[in-house]
Design a protein around this motif. Sequence first.
Motif: not given
Length: 678
Positions: A378-385
Amino acid sequence: MEFSLLGPIAVTTGSGELSLGPAKRRSVLALLLLQPNTTVPLEQLIDSLWEEEPPEHARTVVQGHVSRLRATLAEGGAEAYGIELTTHGSAYLLRLPEELIDAHRFGELVALARPEAAPADAVPLLREALGLWRGPALTGTVTSPPFAAAAHALEERRLTAVEALGRAHGALGEHEQAAAILYSAAVNHPLREGLIAGLMRALFRTGRQSDALEWFHRTRRLLNEELGVDPGERLREAYEEILRAEAAGAGRQPSRPADTTRGAGDGPAGAPSFHVKHGQGGRVPLQGGADAGDAVEVPAGEPAAGGASGARGGTEGGSAAGDGSGRTGAAPRLLPRPPARFLAREEQLGALTEALTDRTTGESPLAVVAGPAGVGKTACAVQWAHLHADAFPDGQLFADLRGFGEGDEAAPAEILRDFLLALGTPPERVPGSAQAASALFRSLVADRRLLVVLDNARSSAQVRPLLPGGLHCATVVTSRSRLDGLVATDCARPVGLQALGHEEGAALLGAMLGPERVAEDPAAARELVDLCDGLPLALRAAAAQLTARPRWRLARLAAALRDERRRLALLSAEDTGMAAALRMSVARLSADDARLLSALATSADGHLNASVAAALAGYDPERTQDGLDRLAEMHLVDEEATDVYTISTLTQLFARDERGEGGKGRRSGAGEESGERG
């Protein structure tokens, strides 16, 4: 002379605080103050002072405490204040002016405040009332049910006053003050829906819409976990109000000229044509997935979904000026806040950029971030977003699918309703069926530049109805499963996350604790990374333990974590932890696969092949291989090479614990989002 119930039990005079003696004597006084100018039977005092069977000499004990209280009050000059403690048969009466009791003054001030009708007057009244509190009510009394109930009732009155103060500040337009007041109360009372609803509205009105929506989803999970219920009306109303306000933004803009038809050159290839007369009702064809002849009603005066007169979200400033469409409106921004102290993952962020910005395939880009529990999906996806939000000026949608969370997974219809509301669809016009809602969603976003983040998915089937169809939309999905189905049928690009190495793990500890603390003992930092299996969730939980114990050196925690019986318990922080995250993965397994995982946990070093696994589980080779494949798909084991499997130490410890308990009494814990976003 003043009497305090709103905090530690106390009696204060002009010369200082009176000495009241032990807890039972303070409790006698508290009970008399809770019923001032009323006779209190001796039996009630006895029942309240002893949780279990009272001793034979209980009457004598109470009489002694009353006698000592009477003397203490007299020494403090009670008579001058009109205070008298008298005996009436087998009962006692504390006669006094009630305004001397802080709880009474609190009630009067709150009653005078009218937060909606006269907010400017209500604010100082409520602040004065809340200023009377000096801690938890009835502190220092015995811990019997009657006193617990009385303290709870007083606390409820305090929270009601906090909510009223928040409303008063909101009515004055002082939303920052409202949020600050409501926040600390919400943290301490996370299941109080009215309080959370007020905080959500205050946060939204200060421009912190992602924080407001995150409070809703967090509270929804807690209600499900703790009480097994869904959010109540007040919380749902606040949520939908925010979504509608977010979508409305600068307000609806005029449609294009009447009787306009969108041709093939007006939108993405393969999108349907629309022919809707301005100001009239009509039927809009739905894109792929709907039954033949299915359509969604477009009410009179509403723009056609995704068509020539469709409303389109704008840029961050609430305007899409310059896109050539002539349409403006606020774009939904539903992303959670960026993850705190996000480090490394440059390779995976780069892979997401490559996957989600590739327009050469003629498909709507789709990426799946997959990995084991606690690895930081989740952290990776939200950071990219957040890093790429500008590339999607028409909005970013986010949903927790609860595939590996507490309770049932989120139904597609539930998520689609939230998305459609965020995109400006009136609640009464959201289709009832998931199929029709999915088709309307695809039509609405067909020509938008929109990012969709679908977090914590359980299966490909759960995701498919939520995928946008437009070429300029992009979707990122996170899951503990590989979601091979999406790769096969929807051309999803897999992005795998692995555990952190020693340097990355130590850097994360340094970011959480301060680099100096880690630099004191780099060897202990490396050992902590190993003991945490390099998982960010476990490392963050370890850092939380050290933050709470500033005098501890890293080596002391490492020594504690070497005890395998305590490791999982120590790698937990309130509602977040490795045991809770792993429990959710194992809860999704079949009984056969759960038994296989339990058997694999007995492996001495966590390395094995199919034949060793079959021997440990007592399964035949084919059944064992199928089970290993499913466990590898769920990232509960790792297939390092052909017929070479490993199981992480933390997974082994959890599976052994479950095996020791016979799989009984498993409690559901924190879901993917709570474990990995932080």
